[in-house]
Design an enzyme around this catalytic site. Structure first.
Site, PDB file in Angstrom:
ATOM      1  N   SER A 137       4.677  -5.950 -13.946  1.00  0.00           N
ATOM      2  CA  SER A 137       5.253  -4.794 -13.247  1.00  0.00           C
ATOM      3  C   SER A 137       6.565  -4.391 -13.916  1.00  0.00           C
ATOM      4  O   SER A 137       7.577  -5.083 -13.814  1.00  0.00           O
ATOM      5  CB  SER A 137       5.513  -5.111 -11.776  1.00  0.00           C
ATOM      6  OG  SER A 137       6.215  -4.025 -11.208  1.00  0.00           O
ATOM      7  N   HIS A 167       1.588  -2.899 -15.174  1.00  0.00           N
ATOM      8  CA  HIS A 167       1.533  -2.375 -13.804  1.00  0.00           C
ATOM      9  C   HIS A 167       2.637  -1.332 -13.627  1.00  0.00           C
ATOM     10  O   HIS A 167       3.818  -1.619 -13.827  1.00  0.00           O
ATOM     11  CB  HIS A 167       1.725  -3.551 -12.837  1.00  0.00           C
ATOM     12  CG  HIS A 167       1.575  -3.228 -11.393  1.00  0.00           C
ATOM     13  ND1 HIS A 167       0.349  -3.157 -10.759  1.00  0.00           N
ATOM     14  CD2 HIS A 167       2.500  -2.972 -10.439  1.00  0.00           C
ATOM     15  CE1 HIS A 167       0.524  -2.878  -9.472  1.00  0.00           C
ATOM     16  NE2 HIS A 167       1.840  -2.748  -9.249  1.00  0.00           N
ATOM     17  N   ASP A 193       4.364   1.224 -11.137  1.00  0.00           N
ATOM     18  CA  ASP A 193       4.566   1.503  -9.710  1.00  0.00           C
ATOM     19  C   ASP A 193       5.132   2.902  -9.499  1.00  0.00           C
ATOM     20  O   ASP A 193       6.253   3.182  -9.940  1.00  0.00           O
ATOM     21  CB  ASP A 193       5.559   0.496  -9.131  1.00  0.00           C
ATOM     22  CG  ASP A 193       4.972  -0.893  -8.991  1.00  0.00           C
ATOM     23  OD1 ASP A 193       3.972  -1.031  -8.268  1.00  0.00           O
ATOM     24  OD2 ASP A 193       5.519  -1.831  -9.606  1.00  0.00           O
ATOM     25  N   MET A 214       6.485   5.564  -6.789  1.00  0.00           N
ATOM     26  CA  MET A 214       6.994   5.657  -5.410  1.00  0.00           C
ATOM     27  C   MET A 214       7.576   7.036  -5.165  1.00  0.00           C
ATOM     28  O   MET A 214       8.306   7.555  -6.022  1.00  0.00           O
ATOM     29  CB  MET A 214       8.090   4.616  -5.188  1.00  0.00           C
ATOM     30  CG  MET A 214       7.661   3.207  -5.519  1.00  0.00           C
ATOM     31  SD  MET A 214       9.025   2.070  -5.261  1.00  0.00           S
ATOM     32  CE  MET A 214       8.314   0.550  -5.870  1.00  0.00           C
ATOM     33  N   HIS A 229      -0.172   1.912  -9.785  1.00  0.00           N
ATOM     34  CA  HIS A 229      -0.125   1.632  -8.345  1.00  0.00           C
ATOM     35  C   HIS A 229       0.613   2.783  -7.658  1.00  0.00           C
ATOM     36  O   HIS A 229       1.835   2.874  -7.747  1.00  0.00           O
ATOM     37  CB  HIS A 229       0.601   0.292  -8.145  1.00  0.00           C
ATOM     38  CG  HIS A 229       0.794  -0.108  -6.718  1.00  0.00           C
ATOM     39  ND1 HIS A 229       1.646  -1.119  -6.350  1.00  0.00           N
ATOM     40  CD2 HIS A 229       0.243   0.356  -5.552  1.00  0.00           C
ATOM     41  CE1 HIS A 229       1.620  -1.266  -5.033  1.00  0.00           C
ATOM     42  NE2 HIS A 229       0.784  -0.376  -4.528  1.00  0.00           N
ATOM     43  N   MET A 267       2.188   4.499  -4.725  1.00  0.00           N
ATOM     44  CA  MET A 267       2.722   4.339  -3.371  1.00  0.00           C
ATOM     45  C   MET A 267       3.243   5.704  -2.960  1.00  0.00           C
ATOM     46  O   MET A 267       4.454   5.938  -2.857  1.00  0.00           O
ATOM     47  CB  MET A 267       3.846   3.275  -3.390  1.00  0.00           C
ATOM     48  CG  MET A 267       3.305   1.866  -3.549  1.00  0.00           C
ATOM     49  SD  MET A 267       4.562   0.663  -4.022  1.00  0.00           S
ATOM     50  CE  MET A 267       4.507   0.863  -5.794  1.00  0.00           C
ATOM     51  N   MET A 291      -1.196  -6.330  -0.817  1.00  0.00           N
ATOM     52  CA  MET A 291       0.261  -6.408  -0.986  1.00  0.00           C
ATOM     53  C   MET A 291       0.770  -7.672  -0.311  1.00  0.00           C
ATOM     54  O   MET A 291       0.492  -7.911   0.869  1.00  0.00           O
ATOM     55  CB  MET A 291       0.947  -5.182  -0.371  1.00  0.00           C
ATOM     56  CG  MET A 291       0.730  -3.877  -1.116  1.00  0.00           C
ATOM     57  SD  MET A 291       1.219  -3.908  -2.864  1.00  0.00           S
ATOM     58  CE  MET A 291       2.995  -4.231  -2.745  1.00  0.00           C
ATOM     59  N   GLY A 306       7.621  -1.118  -2.019  1.00  0.00           N
ATOM     60  CA  GLY A 306       8.843  -0.325  -2.154  1.00  0.00           C
ATOM     61  C   GLY A 306       9.874  -0.914  -3.086  1.00  0.00           C
ATOM     62  O   GLY A 306      10.612  -0.171  -3.725  1.00  0.00           O
ATOM     63  N   PHE A 307       9.908  -2.235  -3.192  1.00  0.00           N
ATOM     64  CA  PHE A 307      10.968  -2.856  -3.992  1.00  0.00           C
ATOM     65  C   PHE A 307      10.457  -4.110  -4.696  1.00  0.00           C
ATOM     66  O   PHE A 307       9.621  -4.831  -4.146  1.00  0.00           O
ATOM     67  CB  PHE A 307      12.156  -3.252  -3.108  1.00  0.00           C
ATOM     68  CG  PHE A 307      12.769  -2.070  -2.411  1.00  0.00           C
ATOM     69  CD1 PHE A 307      13.748  -1.308  -3.035  1.00  0.00           C
ATOM     70  CD2 PHE A 307      12.329  -1.696  -1.152  1.00  0.00           C
ATOM     71  CE1 PHE A 307      14.294  -0.194  -2.406  1.00  0.00           C
ATOM     72  CE2 PHE A 307      12.859  -0.577  -0.511  1.00  0.00           C
ATOM     73  CZ  PHE A 307      13.845   0.173  -1.137  1.00  0.00           C
ATOM     74  N   GLY A 308      10.977  -4.348  -5.903  1.00  0.00           N
ATOM     75  CA  GLY A 308      10.701  -5.604  -6.592  1.00  0.00           C
ATOM     76  C   GLY A 308      11.629  -6.688  -6.071  1.00  0.00           C
ATOM     77  O   GLY A 308      12.588  -6.402  -5.339  1.00  0.00           O
ATOM     78  N   GLY A 309      11.329  -7.923  -6.407  1.00  0.00           N
ATOM     79  CA  GLY A 309      12.234  -9.025  -6.111  1.00  0.00           C
ATOM     80  C   GLY A 309      12.242  -9.523  -4.679  1.00  0.00           C
ATOM     81  O   GLY A 309      13.157 -10.249  -4.291  1.00  0.00           O
ATOM     82  N   ASP A 329       0.176  -8.401  -5.244  1.00  0.00           N
ATOM     83  CA  ASP A 329       1.384  -7.753  -5.755  1.00  0.00           C
ATOM     84  C   ASP A 329       2.545  -8.042  -4.817  1.00  0.00           C
ATOM     85  O   ASP A 329       2.520  -7.637  -3.648  1.00  0.00           O
ATOM     86  CB  ASP A 329       1.108  -6.243  -5.844  1.00  0.00           C
ATOM     87  CG  ASP A 329       2.255  -5.459  -6.460  1.00  0.00           C
ATOM     88  OD1 ASP A 329       3.222  -6.072  -6.938  1.00  0.00           O
ATOM     89  OD2 ASP A 329       2.159  -4.207  -6.458  1.00  0.00           O
ATOM     90  N   GLY A 330       3.564  -8.734  -5.357  1.00  0.00           N
ATOM     91  CA  GLY A 330       4.788  -8.971  -4.597  1.00  0.00           C
ATOM     92  C   GLY A 330       5.103 -10.448  -4.449  1.00  0.00           C
ATOM     93  O   GLY A 330       4.292 -11.212  -3.917  1.00  0.00           O
ATOM     94  N   GLY A 331       6.250 -10.857  -4.987  1.00  0.00           N
ATOM     95  CA  GLY A 331       6.713 -12.228  -4.794  1.00  0.00           C
ATOM     96  C   GLY A 331       5.919 -13.274  -5.555  1.00  0.00           C
ATOM     97  O   GLY A 331       5.918 -14.450  -5.182  1.00  0.00           O
ATOM     98  N   GLY A 374       6.634  -9.020 -11.463  1.00  0.00           N
ATOM     99  CA  GLY A 374       7.726  -8.194 -11.968  1.00  0.00           C
ATOM    100  C   GLY A 374       8.949  -9.037 -12.264  1.00  0.00           C
ATOM    101  O   GLY A 374       9.178  -9.470 -13.389  1.00  0.00           O
ATOM    102  N   SER A 375       9.741  -9.299 -11.218  1.00  0.00           N
ATOM    103  CA  SER A 375      11.017  -9.985 -11.437  1.00  0.00           C
ATOM    104  C   SER A 375      10.830 -11.374 -12.037  1.00  0.00           C
ATOM    105  O   SER A 375      11.625 -11.793 -12.885  1.00  0.00           O
ATOM    106  CB  SER A 375      11.810 -10.060 -10.127  1.00  0.00           C
ATOM    107  OG  SER A 375      11.011 -10.575  -9.094  1.00  0.00           O
TER     108      SER A 375
HETATM  109  C1  DX5 Z   1       6.536  -3.372  -4.942  1.00  0.00           C
HETATM  110  C2  DX5 Z   1       5.762  -3.151  -6.195  1.00  0.00           C
HETATM  111  C3  DX5 Z   1       5.606  -4.340  -7.052  1.00  0.00           C
HETATM  112  C4  DX5 Z   1       6.886  -4.961  -7.537  1.00  0.00           C
HETATM  113  C5  DX5 Z   1       6.637  -6.438  -7.615  1.00  0.00           C
HETATM  114  O1  DX5 Z   1       6.353  -2.301  -4.095  1.00  0.00           O
HETATM  115  O2  DX5 Z   1       4.444  -2.676  -5.889  1.00  0.00           O
HETATM  116  O3  DX5 Z   1       4.701  -4.111  -8.139  1.00  0.00           O
HETATM  117  O4  DX5 Z   1       7.341  -4.494  -8.776  1.00  0.00           O
HETATM  118  O5  DX5 Z   1       7.807  -7.063  -7.944  1.00  0.00           O
HETATM  119  P1  DX5 Z   1       8.034  -8.626  -7.817  1.00  0.00           P
HETATM  120  O6  DX5 Z   1       7.007  -9.302  -8.686  1.00  0.00           O
HETATM  121  O7  DX5 Z   1       9.420  -8.799  -8.280  1.00  0.00           O
HETATM  122  O8  DX5 Z   1       7.837  -8.983  -6.352  1.00  0.00           O
HETATM  123 ZN    ZN Z   2       2.943  -2.582  -7.474  1.00  0.00          ZN
END
Ligand code: DX5
Ligand code: ZN
Length: 216
Positions: A9, A34, A36, A38, A67, A69, A138, A143-146, A176-178, A198-199
């Site tokens: 991501s 990936h 994203d 938004m 992806h 959103m 999900m 909405g947010f990474g990390g 996707d996420g965490g 991502g992070s």
């Molecule tokens: C969140 C995104 C993810 C995000 C994941 O809404 O869809 O793709 O970048 O980030 P991490 O891997 O840091 O949770």
């Molecule tokens: Zn995503």
């Protein structure tokens, strides 16, 4: 368990050096990138869109995993397809006629993914199991990474895996996420095959080692 695919991501990449970070992720073994999108409506954040994907598609060598959103995604399917998306995933909660969105994605010659937010039950995906190409569970609020992984999503992944296996439908489940080295193990055991990260990847000192830890 089949082959595990890592989808990097780029929301967590250095966006001033995006091409370099995409190459780094691909060289480290990420088969998908990936992307994203938004809109500040479906989710409380705004990321990037079509002009950025135009550039990314010129440099990325792997699969472009988009992806969306965004509210009412059918409005933008043709544009994202023309910009080089290979897989277009939209949110079930963002549209009134998900079948029409899937049909639109297929009419553009692309693969269709259907995503659900943490509060949406697995059963809401039942009508689309046989007509979509990927399911996205999900594991954080979009909405947010990390953000931290939502462990309550593990039974949802297992349930979907069971439903697909019972029906003999061979499509992958993406999460996707965490995702990190410990949560990756849990989602793989539950039946996920495509892991978005991502992070965890872009903050890693050694991205090659980080990808290997997610896959192994
Ligand atoms: C969140 C995104 C993810 C995000 C994941 O809404 O869809 O793709 O970048 O980030 P991490 O891997 O840091 O949770
Ligand atoms: Zn995503």
């Amino acid at each position: 368990m089949g082959n595990i695919i890592i989808s990097a991501s780029i929301l967590s990449a250095d966006l001033c050096c995006l091409g370099k970070d995409i190459a780094r992720a691909e060289n480290a073994g990420c088969q998908y990138i990936h992307f994203d999108v938004m809109d500040g409506m479906f989710v409380p954040n705004i990321s990037y869109g079509i002009p950025v994907l135009d550039s990314v598609s010129k440099t990325a060598e792997g699969v472009l995993d988009v992806h969306l959103m965004i509210t009412d995604p059918i409005r933008y399917i043709e544009a994202f397809a023309a910009s080089g998306a290979d897989i277009i995933t939209f949110h079930l909660e963002a549209c009134s006629d998900a079948k029409a969105v899937i049909d639109k994605i297929h009419s553009c010659g692309k693969k269709a993914g259907v995503a659900i937010k943490p509060a949406t039950p697995a059963s809401d995906l039942i009508p689309y199991l046989g007509i979509s190409d990927m399911l996205l569970v999900m594991t954080v609020e979009p909405g947010f990474g990390g953000q931290g992984f939502n462990y309550d999503m593990l039974p949802k992944i297992s349930r979907l895996r069971e439903m697909l296996d019972e029906k003999g439908i061979g499509i992958p489940i993406q999460v996707d996420g965490g995702i990190n080295e410990s949560t990756a193990k849990l989602v793989k055991d539950a039946g996920a095959e495509i892991l978005v990260a991502g992070s965890y990847l872009f903050k890693a000192e050694d991205m090659d080692a980080a990808v290997k830890k997610l896959i192994s």
